[in-house]
Design an enzyme around this catalytic site. Sequence first.
Site, short mmCIF file in Angstrom:
data_model
loop_
_atom_site.label_atom_id
_atom_site.label_comp_id
_atom_site.label_asym_id
_atom_site.label_seq_id
_atom_site.Cartn_x
_atom_site.Cartn_y
_atom_site.Cartn_z
N CYS A 1 14.47 8.52 1.12
CA CYS A 1 14.63 7.42 0.34
C CYS A 1 13.35 7.15 -0.77
O CYS A 1 12.35 7.23 -0.89
CB CYS A 1 14.69 6.28 1.41
SG CYS A 1 15.88 6.66 2.42
N HIS B 1 0.82 -1.26 -0.13
CA HIS B 1 0.02 0.05 0.07
C HIS B 1 0.72 1.26 -0.05
O HIS B 1 0.32 2.38 -0.31
CB HIS B 1 -0.96 -0.14 1.10
CG HIS B 1 -0.22 -0.05 2.58
ND1 HIS B 1 0.37 -1.15 3.15
CD2 HIS B 1 0.19 1.01 3.51
CE1 HIS B 1 0.80 -0.86 4.27
NE2 HIS B 1 0.65 0.50 4.40
#
Length: 229
Positions: free
Chosen positions: A203, A193
């Site tokens: 990141c 999800h």
Amino acid sequence: MSQGHVDLLAAHQPRLERLSRRSFLAGAAAALCAPGLAGCATSGGMTRAEAALAYGPLPDEPFPVPAVDLDRLDPKFYRRRVKFETDAAPGTIVIDPGNYYLYFVEEGGFATRYGANVPRPEFLWHGTAYVGRKAEWPVWTPTRDQIGRDPELKKYAGGMPPGLDNPLGARVLYLYQDGRYTLCTIYSTIYPHTIGQGVSSGCVGLLTQDMIHLYARTPVDTEVVILPA
């Protein structure tokens, strides 16, 4: 992904001051696909049955990885080979945070495209970097600032052991600029999800099955281009 996992990713904050004007221009221009990255012509898309195989469980890993819950993954983020016009050399990684994709450039005007999660809007960055090192099932160590914000992380000051709960997951590519670690990574996640979302502090994450696929193709010193969002 729990808030705790999102907060743990705050250790990987970009060092924006290391981005020179040259690296910005190179990053912005190195990988353009007309009429736009999200609009590149595609081929070889997976069916649901093929995705079930590609994203199945990985029982032989040191920490067995569960199958991806495909009900929580938009099919547009399935791994696929796409037509990709770019000046970047084969082997380059191009990240398109605006469309939540990571591309591995291949010969003949193609690339493998992976669905990704990206930094939250306030942590988005762009420019060029390279893979300075890589690791399987790495240790993760929170920063001093992060421990200050969440004292419970003090128990990991010496490093969080590898495992499914480790924010870096099964594989990680550490991004460097000018010989210095940026505190940003391309990492693996078991949370489908999060793909197509902004969740981290600098990141980029791929599903573990995709990250293992990318990791095997990515040597140290691979160039990484992060496009403006």
